[in-house]
Enzyme design. Structure first.
Site, PDB file in Angstrom:
ATOM      1  N   CYS A  47       0.849  -1.187   0.000  1.00  0.00           N
ATOM      2  CA  CYS A  47       0.000   0.000   0.000  1.00  0.00           C
ATOM      3  C   CYS A  47       0.888   1.242   0.000  1.00  0.00           C
ATOM      4  O   CYS A  47       1.889   1.286   0.713  1.00  0.00           O
ATOM      5  CB  CYS A  47      -0.903   0.024   1.228  1.00  0.00           C
ATOM      6  SG  CYS A  47      -2.055  -1.359   1.320  1.00  0.00           S
ATOM      7  N   VAL A  48       0.515   2.238  -0.772  1.00  0.00           N
ATOM      8  CA  VAL A  48       1.255   3.493  -0.781  1.00  0.00           C
ATOM      9  C   VAL A  48       1.090   4.188   0.574  1.00  0.00           C
ATOM     10  O   VAL A  48       2.050   4.674   1.157  1.00  0.00           O
ATOM     11  CB  VAL A  48       0.792   4.403  -1.939  1.00  0.00           C
ATOM     12  CG1 VAL A  48       1.449   5.758  -1.867  1.00  0.00           C
ATOM     13  CG2 VAL A  48       1.053   3.743  -3.279  1.00  0.00           C
TER      14      VAL A  48
END
Length: 141
Positions: A47-48
């Protein structure tokens, strides 16, 4: 609120700007995580934004296992996506979780075409984590 209720709510909102606001509002309803639960073990890779998911094995009255999920993120829109995942997966048996077609649900909500590729990758990383927890719970039963 069921997933169909969520789909109906999304269909009621014509503009994606309104839908994004709605997703952010959903994120405000998440059960909080403790400081200790914001840990490396609970962090979702891929996930960013920073995302943490916690799964708890619970039991139905008949003893059947259920998985209860809680989550958090440092990004408002991602918190809303976590809230959608909670509606999709939380308090279901491992078998029910593994039988859910997340891609079909996200398509019905229009998320596939309105999330950036990075957000989509993160969303599917969260799905993979939930499914992994469900597989582990099913194997332990």
């Amino acid at each position: 609120m069921s997933i169909q209720d969520l789909v109906d709510d999304f269909e009621f909102l014509d503009e994606w700007e309104d839908r994004y606001r709605y997703v952010i509002e959903l994120g405000k309803e998440l059960e909080p995580l403790t400081d200790a639960e914001h840990s490396r073990e609970n962090k979702v890779e891929g996930c960013v934004s920073q995302v943490w998911l916690v799964s708890e094995l619970r039991r139905k009255a008949d003893g059947a296992p259920l998985l209860h999920f809680r989550g958090d993120s440092d990004a408002h829109i991602v918190r809303g996506l976590i809230a959608i995942l909670m509606r999709l997966y939380s308090d279901k048996t491992p078998e029910e979780i593994l039988g859910i077609d997340a891609r079909a649900v996200f398509a019905a909500l229009g998320l596939n075409e309105h999330l950036t590729p990075q957000r989509s990758n993160g969303l599917y990383s969260m799905v993979a984590r939930v499914q992994s927890d469900a597989k582990a719970a099913a194997a332990a039963v």
